[in-house]
Every structure is written in C-alpha cells, then in structure tokens.
Write an enzyme that holds these catalytic residues in place. Structure first.
Site, PDB file in Angstrom:
ATOM      1  N   ASP A   1     -47.673  11.252  31.340  1.00 26.45           N
ATOM      2  CA  ASP A   1     -46.832  11.097  32.454  1.00 26.45           C
ATOM      3  C   ASP A   1     -47.847  10.860  33.977  1.00 26.45           C
ATOM      4  O   ASP A   1     -47.340  10.767  34.967  1.00 26.45           O
ATOM      5  CB  ASP A   1     -45.855  12.262  32.928  1.00 26.45           C
ATOM      6  CG  ASP A   1     -44.826  12.377  31.811  1.00 26.45           C
ATOM      7  OD1 ASP A   1     -44.189  11.270  31.586  1.00 26.45           O
ATOM      8  OD2 ASP A   1     -44.406  13.539  31.301  1.00 26.45           O
TER       9      ASP A   1
ATOM     10  N   GLU B   1     -47.025  10.912  42.246  1.00 23.11           N
ATOM     11  CA  GLU B   1     -46.331  11.757  43.615  1.00 23.11           C
ATOM     12  C   GLU B   1     -46.043  13.271  43.038  1.00 23.11           C
ATOM     13  O   GLU B   1     -46.207  13.938  44.107  1.00 23.11           O
ATOM     14  CB  GLU B   1     -44.974  11.224  43.632  1.00 23.11           C
ATOM     15  CG  GLU B   1     -44.103  11.804  44.612  1.00 23.11           C
ATOM     16  CD  GLU B   1     -42.522  11.382  44.631  1.00 23.11           C
ATOM     17  OE1 GLU B   1     -42.154  11.064  45.784  1.00 23.11           O
ATOM     18  OE2 GLU B   1     -41.937  11.444  43.805  1.00 23.11           O
ATOM     19  N   ASP B   2     -46.164  13.639  41.673  1.00 19.23           N
ATOM     20  CA  ASP B   2     -45.841  14.812  41.511  1.00 19.23           C
ATOM     21  C   ASP B   2     -47.055  15.918  41.768  1.00 19.23           C
ATOM     22  O   ASP B   2     -46.969  17.121  41.688  1.00 19.23           O
ATOM     23  CB  ASP B   2     -45.441  14.885  40.064  1.00 19.23           C
ATOM     24  CG  ASP B   2     -43.869  14.437  39.915  1.00 19.23           C
ATOM     25  OD1 ASP B   2     -43.125  14.623  40.896  1.00 19.23           O
ATOM     26  OD2 ASP B   2     -43.597  14.057  38.792  1.00 19.23           O
TER      27      ASP B   2
ATOM     28  N   ARG C   1     -48.969  18.545  32.345  1.00 19.74           N
ATOM     29  CA  ARG C   1     -49.290  17.663  33.223  1.00 19.74           C
ATOM     30  C   ARG C   1     -50.256  18.036  34.186  1.00 19.74           C
ATOM     31  O   ARG C   1     -51.016  17.495  35.078  1.00 19.74           O
ATOM     32  CB  ARG C   1     -47.880  17.570  34.091  1.00 19.74           C
ATOM     33  CG  ARG C   1     -47.090  16.637  33.525  1.00 19.74           C
ATOM     34  CD  ARG C   1     -46.086  15.855  34.191  1.00 19.74           C
ATOM     35  NE  ARG C   1     -46.781  15.066  35.100  1.00 19.74           N
ATOM     36  CZ  ARG C   1     -46.110  14.443  36.044  1.00 19.74           C
ATOM     37  NH1 ARG C   1     -45.021  14.638  36.556  1.00 19.74           N
ATOM     38  NH2 ARG C   1     -46.708  13.489  36.742  1.00 19.74           N
TER      39      ARG C   1
ATOM     40  N   HIS D   1     -35.732  16.831  40.228  1.00 19.55           N
ATOM     41  CA  HIS D   1     -36.420  16.744  41.491  1.00 19.55           C
ATOM     42  C   HIS D   1     -35.744  16.315  42.658  1.00 19.55           C
ATOM     43  O   HIS D   1     -34.715  15.522  42.789  1.00 19.55           O
ATOM     44  CB  HIS D   1     -37.433  15.362  41.448  1.00 19.55           C
ATOM     45  CG  HIS D   1     -38.857  15.774  40.818  1.00 19.55           C
ATOM     46  ND1 HIS D   1     -39.485  14.803  39.956  1.00 19.55           N
ATOM     47  CD2 HIS D   1     -39.204  16.813  40.491  1.00 19.55           C
ATOM     48  CE1 HIS D   1     -40.379  15.399  39.453  1.00 19.55           C
ATOM     49  NE2 HIS D   1     -40.411  16.658  39.778  1.00 19.55           N
TER      50      HIS D   1
ATOM     51  N   VAL E   1     -37.760   7.250  31.194  1.00 17.47           N
ATOM     52  CA  VAL E   1     -38.089   8.456  31.287  1.00 17.47           C
ATOM     53  C   VAL E   1     -38.029   8.995  32.865  1.00 17.47           C
ATOM     54  O   VAL E   1     -38.869   9.846  33.239  1.00 17.47           O
ATOM     55  CB  VAL E   1     -39.806   8.427  30.832  1.00 17.47           C
ATOM     56  CG1 VAL E   1     -39.969   8.101  29.295  1.00 17.47           C
ATOM     57  CG2 VAL E   1     -40.531   7.777  31.728  1.00 17.47           C
TER      58      VAL E   1
ATOM     59  N   CYS F   1     -41.801   8.026  42.656  1.00 15.91           N
ATOM     60  CA  CYS F   1     -42.712   8.671  41.762  1.00 15.91           C
ATOM     61  C   CYS F   1     -44.033   8.022  41.433  1.00 15.91           C
ATOM     62  O   CYS F   1     -44.967   8.988  41.265  1.00 15.91           O
ATOM     63  CB  CYS F   1     -41.956   8.608  40.166  1.00 15.91           C
ATOM     64  SG  CYS F   1     -40.608   9.515  40.051  1.00 15.91           S
TER      65      CYS F   1
END
Length: 284
Positions: free
Chosen positions: A76, A81-82, A101, A177, A272, A278
């Site tokens: 991923d 952004e995460d 992650r 989110h 996904v 994102c």
C-alpha cells in the site's frame, strides 16, 4: 502554515505502484473480515497509467513532484498521505494501524529529511494515526477517531502542532478514514458526504469547531462515490470525473464558478478503497 496562506503549496510527494498491491493490499483483508464485497483485481497497467496522469497533473498545476520508488514489500505504499502530516516546515511521521504499513515510514522519513523539513515521529507503540484521518483547515485539525487513528495518536498530533486545536470526529466502519466523509474544498469550505458519517461529522464540527465553515454537500454511497475526497491547492480544485459522480461535478461547478477545477481519477486504485488525496502529500 497560517490560515492566510492555507492551500498554498510548492511540492508534492508521490510513490509508485508495486505489483504486490494487486493481491496483498490491506484493503482486501479488511473487506474480507468485514464481509464487504471485493472488487475484481486491480489492472496494474491501467493503475500505473492513471497514477502517471495524476502525477503529471500535479506538475502541470505548478508543483514540483518528488517520486518515490515502489517497494514490493509494502503493497500500500502509493498511499503516502497516510504516512505523514505536514504543515509548513514541520512533519509528523504517523504510526499506521496495520503493522505491514509501518515499514513505509522509514522511507518517507528520509525523503522529508532530505527536503529539509523538521521531522517528528510517533514512537508510542500504543498510538495509531494515519494521514487519511487528518483534515487540516488552516485554522485547526479534525481527526478521525477510527479504526486507523486512536486518541493517543490524536494527542501526539496536538503536541506536535500546539498552535492548532485538534477535534476528534467519531468514525465507525466501513468508513475507515475521515477524508472519506469530509475534506477541504477551498478555504472555509468543506466537501461533506451526504452519508451518515458525513452528517455526523458535520454536526460535531458545527458544535465544537473553533472556527466557522461552510458545507458543500455531495452524494456519498459508502462503497461507491467517494466524491468528497478532493484536493485544493494554489487556487485549483482537483475532484472526481463526471463518470464517477456527475451530480458532484455539477455541484462543484455551481459552487466554484471561478475556480480552476480539474477532473481526475485513480479509478483502479479505488478497488482498494483509495481516494484522490491518498496518493500525495503536499508541502509548502
């Protein structure tokens, strides 16, 4: 970044797409666990074509773009952004909920350090925070109290950026989110999904926010539209294509007749559960 120059950016960070996202994205596991239908597999060639257009669009709109290579061990990783929250010259490296992650953080830490930012990192092993849960308005933060971000993560966000209030917004599955429910569409204007998550978030913002905002209500089907996920920068509004949300595009046009609006898609990555925000981190 002060409220006076909110939405003003010079650079973006994006990350390329690994083959492994097709079969090993965390979204696939999450959907299976929650009994949510799984889409057909990602067409990697199409996804990369869309991602290249996404990247070029950011360049065409005036941003310098740092492209980070993909890592097959982190499926991923395109969803940069995460991995961090950036305001002005300060960055907070997050601690994603999924252990798989967390390896992404080291790579992005080096990128941000090389770009000269003041970099902070969440070290508390009981804290979780993902950038997709963090909405910065120029005045304050709204952050999802969700499966991906918890109160300990919220507290570290507040400590890292003490000049900005932090308001937690409850968010229950299958929304994972906050930016899937609300997003900044312009200074003082929030794109808000017409789902129960968007309505609940807006009610809390109206009641508890330190500043006043105007809502732009948009259709939002939990497994379909995602049209409130938009990117505003330098006077430009990047949003979904008409094929993805004709009514939303109509509302954007009516509300922002003088704004440069750009229709863009990352349609394959939506399989996904990705949205437009994102796939990039914007830096001033």
């Amino acid at each position: 970044m002060s409220s006076s120059n909110f939405g003003t950016y010079k650079r973006a960070i994006v990350r390329q797409i690994p083959d492994s996202i097709r079969d090993h994205s965390e979204a696939l596991k999450d959907r299976e666990e929650q009994g949510i239908p799984i889409h057909e597999p990602i067409d990697l060639e199409k996804a990369r074509t869309e991602h290249a257009l996404y990247t070029q669009t950011l360049r065409d709109l005036g941003l310098e773009v740092t492209v980070v290579p993909a890592d097959e061990s982190t499926p991923d990783c395109p969803f940069v952004e995460d991995i961090c929250v950036v305001v002005g010259n300060k960055a907070l490296l997050t601690r994603p909920q999924g252990a798989a992650r967390r390896k992404e953080v080291d790579t992005i830490e080096k990128v941000l350090t090389d770009l000269g930012l003041e970099v902070h990192r969440i070290r508390n092993k009981r804290a979780t925070l993902e950038g997709g849960d963090v909405v910065f308005t120029g005045h304050e933060f709204f952050v999802g109290d969700s499966a991906c971000s918890n109160p300990k993560g919220h507290k570290i966000l507040a400590e890292t950026f003490p000049e900005y209030p932090v308001l937690a917004i409850p968010l229950d599955p299958p929304k994972f989110h906050l930016k899937g429910a609300i997003c900044m569409a312009a200074p003082g204007v929030m794109a808000v999904g017409e789902s129960k998550w968007g309505v609940r978030a807006w009610k809390k913002i109206q009641k508890h926010a330190k500043f006043t905002y105007e809502p732009l209500w948009l259709p939002d089907k939990v497994f379909a539209d995602h049209t409130c996920d938009v990117i505003f920068f330098n006077g430009n509004l990047v949003h979904c294509k008409s094929q993805e949300g004709a009514e939303s595009v109509k509302r954007f046009a009516e509300r922002f007749p003088d704004v440069n609006r750009v229709e863009l898609t990352i349609g394959e990555l939506k399989k996904v559960d990705a949205g437009l925000t994102c796939c990039s981190v914007l830096l001033s």
